[in-house]
Write an enzyme that holds these catalytic residues in place. Structure first.
Site, PDB file in Angstrom:
ATOM      1  N   ASP A 276      -3.930  -6.923   0.339  1.00  0.00           N
ATOM      2  CA  ASP A 276      -4.250  -5.469  -0.476  1.00  0.00           C
ATOM      3  C   ASP A 276      -4.917  -4.644   0.483  1.00  0.00           C
ATOM      4  O   ASP A 276      -5.237  -5.052   2.000  1.00  0.00           O
ATOM      5  CB  ASP A 276      -5.486  -5.791  -1.522  1.00  0.00           C
ATOM      6  CG  ASP A 276      -6.076  -4.721  -2.295  1.00  0.00           C
ATOM      7  OD1 ASP A 276      -5.006  -3.922  -2.395  1.00  0.00           O
ATOM      8  OD2 ASP A 276      -7.221  -4.713  -2.409  1.00  0.00           O
ATOM      9  N   LYS A 277      -5.247  -3.412   0.374  1.00  0.00           N
ATOM     10  CA  LYS A 277      -5.539  -2.362   1.083  1.00  0.00           C
ATOM     11  C   LYS A 277      -7.045  -2.151   0.949  1.00  0.00           C
ATOM     12  O   LYS A 277      -7.950  -2.128   1.590  1.00  0.00           O
ATOM     13  CB  LYS A 277      -4.937  -1.135   0.972  1.00  0.00           C
ATOM     14  CG  LYS A 277      -5.467   0.056   2.091  1.00  0.00           C
ATOM     15  CD  LYS A 277      -4.504   1.394   1.654  1.00  0.00           C
ATOM     16  CE  LYS A 277      -5.007   1.952   0.217  1.00  0.00           C
ATOM     17  NZ  LYS A 277      -6.388   2.443   0.624  1.00  0.00           N
ATOM     18  N   THR A 486      -5.093  13.712   7.037  1.00  0.00           N
ATOM     19  CA  THR A 486      -5.281  15.102   7.322  1.00  0.00           C
ATOM     20  C   THR A 486      -4.916  15.720   6.082  1.00  0.00           C
ATOM     21  O   THR A 486      -4.008  15.389   5.072  1.00  0.00           O
ATOM     22  CB  THR A 486      -4.270  15.355   8.229  1.00  0.00           C
ATOM     23  OG1 THR A 486      -2.837  14.827   7.908  1.00  0.00           O
ATOM     24  CG2 THR A 486      -4.482  14.828   9.721  1.00  0.00           C
ATOM     25  N   THR A 565      -0.571  -2.477  -2.061  1.00  0.00           N
ATOM     26  CA  THR A 565      -1.615  -1.796  -2.559  1.00  0.00           C
ATOM     27  C   THR A 565      -0.944  -0.727  -3.921  1.00  0.00           C
ATOM     28  O   THR A 565       0.375  -0.379  -3.907  1.00  0.00           O
ATOM     29  CB  THR A 565      -1.964  -0.762  -1.629  1.00  0.00           C
ATOM     30  OG1 THR A 565      -2.999   0.277  -2.057  1.00  0.00           O
ATOM     31  CG2 THR A 565      -0.884   0.176  -0.938  1.00  0.00           C
ATOM     32  N   GLY A 566      -2.099  -0.646  -4.903  1.00  0.00           N
ATOM     33  CA  GLY A 566      -1.805   0.516  -5.912  1.00  0.00           C
ATOM     34  C   GLY A 566      -2.005   1.738  -5.441  1.00  0.00           C
ATOM     35  O   GLY A 566      -1.868   2.702  -6.170  1.00  0.00           O
ATOM     36  N   ARG A 647       1.883   1.966  -4.740  1.00  0.00           N
ATOM     37  CA  ARG A 647       1.860   2.037  -6.146  1.00  0.00           C
ATOM     38  C   ARG A 647       2.470   0.826  -6.714  1.00  0.00           C
ATOM     39  O   ARG A 647       3.228   0.770  -7.532  1.00  0.00           O
ATOM     40  CB  ARG A 647       2.852   3.181  -6.479  1.00  0.00           C
ATOM     41  CG  ARG A 647       2.388   4.611  -6.081  1.00  0.00           C
ATOM     42  CD  ARG A 647       1.173   5.083  -7.044  1.00  0.00           C
ATOM     43  NE  ARG A 647       0.438   6.137  -6.793  1.00  0.00           N
ATOM     44  CZ  ARG A 647      -0.749   6.485  -7.259  1.00  0.00           C
ATOM     45  NH1 ARG A 647      -1.296   5.661  -8.152  1.00  0.00           N
ATOM     46  NH2 ARG A 647      -1.161   7.834  -7.098  1.00  0.00           N
ATOM     47  N   ASP A 677      -5.661  -8.005  -7.612  1.00  0.00           N
ATOM     48  CA  ASP A 677      -4.976  -8.995  -6.802  1.00  0.00           C
ATOM     49  C   ASP A 677      -5.113 -10.383  -7.209  1.00  0.00           C
ATOM     50  O   ASP A 677      -4.444 -11.123  -6.550  1.00  0.00           O
ATOM     51  CB  ASP A 677      -5.840  -8.847  -5.353  1.00  0.00           C
ATOM     52  CG  ASP A 677      -5.914  -7.608  -4.905  1.00  0.00           C
ATOM     53  OD1 ASP A 677      -5.215  -6.632  -4.947  1.00  0.00           O
ATOM     54  OD2 ASP A 677      -7.002  -7.024  -4.613  1.00  0.00           O
TER      55      ASP A 677
END
Length: 934
Positions: A276-277, A486, A565-566, A647, A677
Site C-alpha cells: 500500500d502507499k 508540484t 493504492t486507492g 485508484r 488492505d
C-alpha cells in the site's frame, strides 16, 4: 492442532474486543449505551469526533449548524483526504434530536453493493397538511463503516450492518494458509509412501506369491513404514513456533508480532511484494518544501526571507492606509516595476486564498455565536480539507504570517503579520477533479472591490493556461526529480463586466439539461486564458523512516515491488519516484484511461514496445485489460521492474494478488496498514500488517505485524532466510532418519531369504525416533548459514532462495542415496563382522546407527550453537547409559569389550567419512555463494 487452536483463540479475543466498542444510541426515552455487536438497522447512533463509524449510516444531523462534517476514509479507500458529508437538510433543520421520533418519514436505501463511491437513496416525508415530498440521497449523505468522523459529532440512522456493509463486502473471507514448503513436503511424503508400497511388492515378487502372500505383503509394508516421516509434522510445527518466537524477540525489529505461526518459511521465498502507499510507504504528513517564482526560489532554509518580504509588504500597506494621503497599492503595483517582494506577496496571497480549506477551532467558547477574525486569533485551530496538500499549503502561509482564520460558503478572512484582517467574498469555486487536474476560485477583495480568479493545478494542464514563459516545465521537472508534489499557481484580475459576463454564461450552463458538465467546463475554460503565472510550489509527502534504502535492498534481492493504492495517479507516481520504487533513470509508462477492447488492444501494443520500464495504471484500466486480455497483460506486466496501480478498490487489490499467484506460481507478500488492505493481505502467501495511523485493522488481520515498513527487509532477508533454510534441513534430516533404518531393514530381509522379520525391537525403534536423536535433529532450528549483517549487506543472496533449491527433488534424492549408502554399509559391515550371537549384530548396528545420525547432524550444521553441542552430548550420554541399563537388548559383557568398540568405530567411519571428505572438497573447490562471503 494445539498451535492452530491458540492462533484461533487469539483471533477470537481480537474480534471480541472489536465487537465490544460502546456507542450512544438515541431512543424515545433518551440516550443509552450500546455495544457495536448489538447495532441493528434503523438504530439512531451518535458518532463523536475521532470515533470510528460502526455501521453504514445516513447522516441525519450534525453538531455544526451548517449540517456538514468531514470524515476520514483511509481505512476504506486508502486516501487520507478528508471527505465532506452533508446531513439530510430536513432533519438538520429540526430544533432538537428528539423531534426525529415525531416525524412521519421513511428512508429508502438501495440494495447492498460493493461500490464505495456511490449511493442512491431517498428521504420521504409527510408534512402536517398531508403533502408528501422526497429528497434525494447520495454519497454525500452516507457514512460508511470503518470511516472516522474528523470534525464535530454526527447523528445517523443505520442502513446496513454485518455482511451487507460496504467495507465487509469489499473484504474477502479469510482462509487458512498453507506454506509452499508444506506442500512440497506433502509431495515428497507421497513419493515415500509410493516407494514403501513398491518396495514391498518388489520383495514379495522376489520371495514369490505363494502361501498367504497378502499377509507377508502387509508385514513388509509395516516393516518399511519407517520410511514415512510421521514425526516430521511435529518437528516442523515445533520449529515454526521456535522461528516465531525468535522473530518476536529480535531487538532490531521491536514490536513485531507473529499472528500466524504456520508460514514463517514463506518469508524466505518471496518474489512479489505488493504494498500500500498511504501510511505504509508514507507517513500521511505533507510538508511544504519549496516555492519557485521564476527568477528566485525559496527552500526550507530560506523561508524566513519569504516571511520578511510578506511582513514588509503589509507594514508598508498599513502605514500607507494610516497616512493622511491615501494610496492605492494595486495602482502602485501596476505603475512601478514588479520586485521580488511584490511577487512573493502575490504568490503567498494566492496560496492563502486558492483552496477549499476550512479552519476548525477546538475551543468552542472562544468562538462565540458570531465569530469575527479578531476573536479567533487566540483559539486553537486545525485545518480541514479534501486534500492534505491544501492543508500543507495553508499551514505554510500561516507560518509565513498570512493566516486563514475564518471560512464559510461565501466568505473568507485572513489575518496579516501586522494583525489586520483581510476579508474576501467567495464568488465561485471550481473543485479539483481527476479529469481537469486543477482547482480554481473567484474571490472579491472587500477592501478594494477587486475581483481575482486564482487557479492552481498540475503542470501538464497549466502550461497551456498561463502566459508564455521559459522556466515552468524545467522547474517542475526539477522538483519532481526531488520527489516533490508540484502545483502551478496563476491568477487573472477580472473587471466587473468580465465577471458578469462569465457569471451569466456559467449560470446558464448549470441549469441546462443537456451536456451540462461539458457546458460548465467550457464556461470555466473561457477564463483560463492568458493567466499570469505566479509560482510553483513543492510539497513533500513524508516517507516512512528508511523507505528508500529498504526498497533498494528488496530490489537487489530480486523482489519485485508493486504499489497498489486507492490514491490519485499523480500522487502515486510522485511517491513512486520519491521513494525510489522507480529509479531516477528508469522510464515510466503511464497506461492511459481505456474503456473498450479496442483501446486495451492499442494500449497493450504500445506498452509491449517499451522495454524495461515501470508501469503506472489505474484500477479502471486494469479491469478492462483483465477482462479482455488477461493472459497477455499479466505476461507483460510481470516483466516490469516496478508496477504502480492507482485508484484500486480493496477487492481489486486482492484480485491482483490472486492473479499473480495464479499466473506466475511465485510466492507473494502483501503489506499494508489500513482496513482497505485486509483483503490483499489475506489473499497473499504471507500478509504483513503495519500498526500505524490508520489503526490496527490490517495488523490484526495479517500473518505478521510490524511497526514500520523498513523492518520488512530484516523480516524477509534474515528471518525468512533462516526459517526456510532451517525447515528444509530439518525436513530432509527427519526423512533421512527414516530412510536409513528402512535401508537397513531391506538389507536384513534380503540376507535372511526375504523373511519379514523386524531388525530392531520396537522399544529401541521408539527410542531411536525420540530420546536418542530428537534433540540433535531439532537443534537444526538454531542453524545459521549467513550472519544477519551479511544477509542485509548482500541482499543478492536472497535471490537463490526463491528458486527453492534448499528442498527439491534433487536434494531429496541425494539424501535418499546417502541413506541407502549408510544403511547398507552399517548392515553389511555388521554382518561381515558378526561373531557368535545375533544380539551382537543388533548392538553393533544400532550403536553405529546412532553414532552415524549424531555425526550427520554435525555434518549438516553450518554454524555451531552451544545448545547444538549440548544436544549432541546429551543424546550420546543417554544412549551410553541405555547400553548399560537395558540388558534385555544389549549384552553388557560384549559392549564393554574392545571387540565391540573397534567394530562400531570402523563401521561408523566407513559410513560417514566419505561424506565428510565430499563436503570438504565441495567447500574447497565449489563453495556456495554465502560461504564465499563469510
Amino acid at each position: 492442532m494445539i498451535r492452530e487452536a491458540l492462533d484461533d483463540f487469539r483471533r477470537y479475543r481480537r474480534d471480541k474486543e472489536a465487537n465490544s466498542q460502546i456507542y450512544k444510541k438515541l431512543t424515545a426515552v433518551g440516550i443509552k449505551n450500546i455495544l457495536s455487536s448489538d447495532i441493528r438497522v434503523g438504530d439512531l447512533l451518535f458518532v463523536e469526533k475521532n470515533q470510528r463509524v460502526p455501521a453504514d449510516m445516513v447522516l441525519l444531523r450534525t453538531a455544526d449548524r451548517s449540517g456538514s462534517i468531514f470524515i476520514r476514509t483511509d481505512q476504506l479507500d486508502g486516501e487520507t483526504d478528508w471527505k465532506l458529508r452533508l446531513a439530510v437538510p430536513y432533519t438538520q433543520a429540526l430544533a432538537a434530536d428528539k423531534e426525529l421520533f415525531a416525524l412521519n418519514a421513511s428512508l429508502f436505501a438501495e440494495k447492498p453493493q460493493k461500490d464505495i463511491h456511490s449511493f442512491i437513496g431517498t428521504f420521504s416525508k409527510t408534512n402536517e397538511e398531508g403533502l408528501q415530498s422526497e429528497d434525494p440521497l447520495s454519497l454525500q449523505n452516507a457514512l460508511w463503516a470503518s470511516t472516522v468522523v474528523a470534525s464535530s459529532s454526527a447523528l445517523g440512522i443505520v442502513i446496513y450492518t454485518g455482511r451487507e456493509m460496504r467495507s465487509v463486502m469489499n473484504t474477502s473471507q479469510p482462509k487458512s494458509k498453507v506454506g509452499q514448503l508444506d506442500l512440497e513436503i506433502n509431495t515428497l511424503t507421497k513419493v515415500l509412501f509410493t516407494s514403501v508400497v513398491a518396495l514391498s511388492i518388489l520383495m514379495m515378487s522376489i520371495k514369490g506369491f505363494t502361501g498367504p502372500w497378502y499377509r507377508y505383503l502387509v508385514r513388509f509394508i509395516l516393516l518399511f513404514s519407517y520410511i514415512i516421516p510421521i514425526s516430521l509434522r511435529v518437528n516442523l510445527d515445533m520449529g515454526k513456533a521456535a522461528y516465531s518466537w525468535m522473530i518476536q524477540q529480535d531487538d532490531e525489529i521491536p514490536g513485531t508480532v507473529v499472528r500466524s505461526t504456520t508460514i514463517p518459511e514463506e518469508l524466505g521465498r518471496i518474489v512479489y511484494l505488493l504494498t500500500d502507499k498511504t501510511g505504509t510507504l508514507t507517513q500521511n504528513e505533507m510538508v511544504f518544501k519549496k516555492i519557485h517564482l521564476g527568477t528566485v526560489s525559496f527552500a526550507s532554509d530560506t523561508m524566513d526571507e519569504v516571511m520578511t518580504h510578506v511582513r514588509d509588504t503589509y507594514a508598508v500597506q498599513t502605514s500607507s492606509s494610516s497616512s493622511s494621503t491615501p494610496t492605492q497599492p494595486a495602482a502602485i503595483t501596476s505603475r512601478v516595476k514588479r520586485t521580488v517582494v511584490t511577487r512573493v506577496h502575490e504568490a503567498v496571497k494566492a496560496i492563502a486564498l486558492c483552496h477549499n480549506v476550512t479552519p476548525v477551532y477546538e475551543d468552542v467558547n472562544a468562538v462565540g455565536s458570531g465569530p469575527e477574525a479578531d476573536q479567533l486569533v487566540g483559539a486553537k485551530c486545525t485545518y480541514q480539507a479534501s486534500s492534505p496538500d491544501e492543508v500543507a499549503l495553508v499551514t505554510w502561509t500561516e507560518n509565513i504570517g498570512l493566516a486563514l482564520v475564518k471560512r464559510d460558503q461565501s466568505s473568507m478572512q485572513l489575518t496579516t503579520p501586522t494583525g489586520s484582517c483581510l476579508s474576501f467574498s467567495v464568488l465561485h469555486i471550481f473543485p479539483f477533479t481527476s479529469e481537469s487536474k486543477r482547482m480554481g476560485i473567484i474571490v472579491k477583495d472587500e477592501t478594494t472591490d477587486e475581483i481575482i480568479f486564482y487557479l492552481k493545478g498540475a503542470d501538464v494542464v497549466m502550461t497551456s493556461v498561463v502566459q508564455y514563459n521559459d522556466w515552468l516545465e524545467e522547474e517542475c521537472g526539477n522538483m519532481a526529480r526531488e520527489g516533490l508534489r508540484t502545483l502551478v499557481i496563476a491568477k487573472k484580475v477580472l473587471s466587473e463586466d468580465q465577471y458578469k459576463l462569465f457569471s451569466n454564461v456559467h449560470h446558464q450552463a448549470q441549469v441546462s439539461v443537456e451536456n451540462r458538465a461539458a457546458r460548465v467546463q467550457a464556461a470555466v475554460e473561457s477564463l483560463e486564458r492568458d493567466m499570469q503565472l505566479l509560482c510553483i510550489t513543492g510539497v513533500e509527502d513524508k516517507l516512512q523512516a528508511d523507505v528508500r534504502p529498504t526498497l533498494e535492498v528488496l530490489r537487489n534481492a530480486a523482489i519485485k515491488v508493486w504499489m497498489l493504492t486507492g490514491d490519485k495517479m499523480e500522487t502515486a507516481t510522485c511517491i513512486a519516484k520519491s521513494s525510489q520504487l522507480v529509479s531516477r533513470s528508469q522510464a515510466i509508462h503511464t497506461f492511459r484511461p481505456i474503456s473498450t477492447r479496442t483501446d486495451a488492444h492499442l494500449e497493450l501494443n504500445m506498452f509491449r514496445r517499451r522495454n524495461d520500464c515501470a508501469l503506472v495504471i489505474s484500477g479502471e484500466s486494469l479491469e478492462v485489460c483483465l477482462k479482455y486480455y488477461e493472459h497477455e497483460f499479466m505476461e507483460l506486466v510481470c516483466q516490469c521492474p516496478a508496477v504502480v496501480c492507482c485508484r484500486c478498490t480493496p477487492t481489486q487489490k486482492a484480485d491482483i494478488v490472486r492473479l499473480l499467484r495464479t499466473h506466475t506460481g511465485k510466492p507473494t507478500c502483501a503489506i499494508g496498514d489500513g482496513g482497505n488492505d485486509v483483503s490483499m493481505i489475506q489473499a497473499a502467501n504471507a500478509g504483513i500488517g503495519i500498526v500505524g495511523k490508520e489503526g490496527k485493522q490490517a495488523s490484526l488481520a495479517a500473518d505478521f505485524s510490524i511497526t514500520q515498513f523498513s523492518f520488512i527487509a530484516r523480516l524477509l532477508l534474515v528471518h525468512g532466510r533462516n526459517s526456510y533454510k532451517r525447515s528444509a534441513s530439518l525436513s530432509q534430516f527427519v526423512m533421512h532418519r527414516g530412510l536409513i533404518i528402512t535401508a537397513m531393514q531391506v538389507v536384513f530381509c534380503s540376507v535372511f531369504y526375504f523373511a519379514s522379520i523386524q531388525l530392531f525391537p520396537s522399544f529401541l525403534m521408539v527410542g531411536y525416533a525420540t530420546v536418542y536423536t530428537m534433540f540433535p535433529v531439532f537443534s537444526l532450528v538454531l542453524d545459521v548459514d549467513v550472519k544477519p549483517e551479511i544477509a542485509l549487506t548482500y541482499p543478492e543472496l536472497y535471490k537463490e532462495l526463491t528458486k527453492g533449491r534448499s528442498l527439491s527433488f534433487k536434494t531429496f534424492f541425494i539424501w535418499v542415496l546417502i541413506s541407502i549408502y549408510q544403511g547398507s554399509i552399517i548392515m553389511y559391515g555388521a554382518l561381515l563382522l558378526f561373531d557368535a550371537e545375533f544380539i551382537h549384530v543388533v548392538a553393533i548396528t544400532f550403536s553405529a546407527l546412532i553414532l552415524t545420525e549424531l555425526l550427520m547432524v554435525a555434518l549438516t550444521i553450518r554454524t555451531w550453537h552451544w545448545l547444538m553441542a549440548l544436544a549432541e552430548l546429551f543424546s550420546l550420554i543417554i544412549y551410553l547409559l541405555s547400553l548399560l541399563v537395558l540388558p534385555d537388548y544389549f549384552d553388557r559383557e560384549f559392549i564393554t569389550t574392545w571387540n565391540f568398540i573397534w567394530k562400531v568405530t570402523v563401521i561408523t567411519l566407513v559410513s560417514c567419512l566419505p561424506l565428510y571428505i565430499v563436503k570438504y572438497l565441495r567447500k574447497k573447490f565449489s563453495p556456495p555463494s554465502y560461504q564465499k562471503l563469510s
